[in-house]
Scaffold this motif. Structure first.
Motif, short mmCIF file in Angstrom:
data_model
loop_
_atom_site.label_atom_id
_atom_site.label_comp_id
_atom_site.label_asym_id
_atom_site.label_seq_id
_atom_site.Cartn_x
_atom_site.Cartn_y
_atom_site.Cartn_z
N TYR A 68 72.01 -17.06 -89.86
CA TYR A 68 72.35 -15.91 -89.01
C TYR A 68 73.69 -15.35 -89.44
N SER A 69 73.73 -14.03 -89.58
CA SER A 69 74.98 -13.38 -89.97
C SER A 69 75.93 -13.32 -88.77
N PRO A 70 77.23 -13.13 -89.02
CA PRO A 70 78.18 -12.98 -87.90
C PRO A 70 77.80 -11.84 -86.97
N GLU A 71 77.28 -10.73 -87.52
CA GLU A 71 76.88 -9.60 -86.69
C GLU A 71 75.72 -9.95 -85.78
N GLU A 72 74.78 -10.77 -86.29
CA GLU A 72 73.64 -11.18 -85.47
C GLU A 72 74.08 -12.09 -84.33
N GLU A 98 73.76 -21.76 -90.08
CA GLU A 98 73.25 -21.00 -91.22
C GLU A 98 71.99 -20.23 -90.83
N GLN A 138 65.86 -12.62 -85.78
CA GLN A 138 67.28 -12.83 -86.09
C GLN A 138 68.15 -12.61 -84.85
#
Length: 407
Positions: A365-369, A363, A356
């Motif tokens: 992947y989170s914003p934090e990642e 899509e 990650q």
């Protein structure tokens, strides 16, 4: 506010705590408050702004607490070092939002207090305290990066004004700034002794900025061009051709503040967050509840221990700085250490995310990642900005260890 003195700091603490509680804008207490992140830098754009940060800054500035230890005659708080420490403790304890974070406060203001004329202090310092003017720094040039004294931007005496021609590079947030403090060449026959320190209004005809896009996708730095820029003679700080001394002093303040930002685990240091908890989330725990990957666990622990030791060292250096009325060459040590640890932490963050940590956008992947991977790329500049690691090591060798003759 009364002068409490060193023996009655708790009385000062109580009054400071009560004032902060009574004056903190209600909007900022709302965790869902919409705040313009750029507002904290202040500047002309935010004069009269309804943004709650601007409101908070105006209230703090009226007390002088955006620059608590600066003299009251220039808009500062006039607090002792001990009182300022108590105020900062209360600000941190109450989790109050930062009201003003600017190059004017961190770098320019301290050297103006030391080198500027009384007229210059009265003109510029109160506006810095109130966050009315956003400043940027004009030091590096395309042909003079690590060799800063090799700068070529010309400043010619035209009788009733100076005429500036040349360019700067890596000028942080120049496209958002109102004024720039710049090193210019006023004598071409000498290197270090031919440099002067000049203040330039960015709205002056002939000043142009162009953002530089970084590998991380952001554009915090700019190229800045000066074409026949007329500057009033009253904007020269210090003596003509005496700018190198001011430049070195300002760099000490810059390195000290960059180090503090990196040491906090965010900002220039890349991705923020509890590295141990993030690693647990992505790698899982062993039977005792510890991070399953023992090697990663060891390296995260080592980085955390080094960071804690570093922060204690920074506090000691800051205390010594206040006692001696200014930072020393030790700022090069902490700047070098901060850059190294911040880069290590960013690399550990990406490693902790596993697959990650490969995301850039889209899509999956989170914003934090995504912030983590971009923060890792951004951290590559930590060992360049504010003086390269190589230059800082040279400063340590010369001025701390005495291994070489002074420049």
């Amino acid at each position: 506010m009364a002068d409490f003195g060193a023996d009655n700091l708790e009385a000062f603490r109580g009054e400071a705590r009560a004032w902060l509680e009574a004056n903190y804008p209600a909007e900022l207490r709302d965790p869902n408050a919409q705040v313009d992140e750029e507002a904290v830098w202040g500047g002309r754009k935010y004069q009269g702004s309804a943004d709650p940060i601007s409101t908070w800054r105006a209230r703090l500035a009226e007390k002088g607490w955006t620059t608590p230890t600066w003299p009251k005659e220039y808009g500062g708080g006039g607090l002792s070092a001990a009182e300022a420490r108590v105020l900062n403790q209360e600000l941190a304890k109450g989790r109050y939002a930062t009201a003003l974070a600017s190059f004017g406060v961190w770098m320019l203001g301290p050297v103006l207090l030391e080198y500027a004329t009384e007229e210059q202090k009265k003109e510029h310092l109160p506006r810095i305290v109130r966050g009315e003017i956003r400043w940027c720094q004009g030091y590096s040039e395309p042909g003079a990066g690590s060799d800063l004294a090799g700068l070529a931007t010309r400043c010619e005496d035209k009788g009733d004004h100076y005429l500036v021609n040349g360019s700067k590079i890596w000028t942080s947030y120049a496209d958002q700034a109102d004024w720039i403090f710049a090193l210019v060449r006023t004598d071409t026959s000498k290197k270090h002794e031919g440099i002067s320190f000049l203040l330039i209004d960015m709205t002056t005809p002939g000043v142009e900025t162009r953002p530089i896009k970084l590998i991380s996708g952001s554009s915090p730095f700019c190229e800045t061009f000066f074409t026949d820029v007329k500057v009033p003679k009253g904007n020269l700080v210090g003596r003509l051709n005496g700018g190198w001394e001011i430049a070195k002093r300002l760099l000490q303040y810059e390195r000290q503040n960059i180090s503090g930002g990196m040491g906090s685990g965010g900002g220039a240091g890349g991705a923020a967050g509890d590295l141990g908890k993030i690693a647990l989330k992505y790698h899982g725990a062993d039977e005792s509840g510890r991070l399953a990957d023992s090697d990663l666990r060891t390296r995260i622990t080592k980085n955390r221990m080094e960071m804690q030791a570093f922060l204690q060292t920074v506090r000691r250096v800051e205390a010594e700085s206040r006692a001696s009325k200014g930072p020393s060459a030790a700022t090069s040590i902490i700047k070098y250490a901060a850059a190294t640890m911040a880069q290590e932490r960013s690399e550990l963050m990406v490693e902790a995310l596993g697959f990650q940590g490969l995301g850039w956008e889209g899509e999956g992947y989170s914003p934090e990642e995504i912030v983590a991977i971009r923060g890792w790329l951004r951290s590559k500049g930590n060992s360049i900005e504010g003086g390269t690691s190589e230059v800082n090591l040279n400063v340590v060798a010369k001025r701390v260890l005495g291994l070489l003759d002074h420049q």
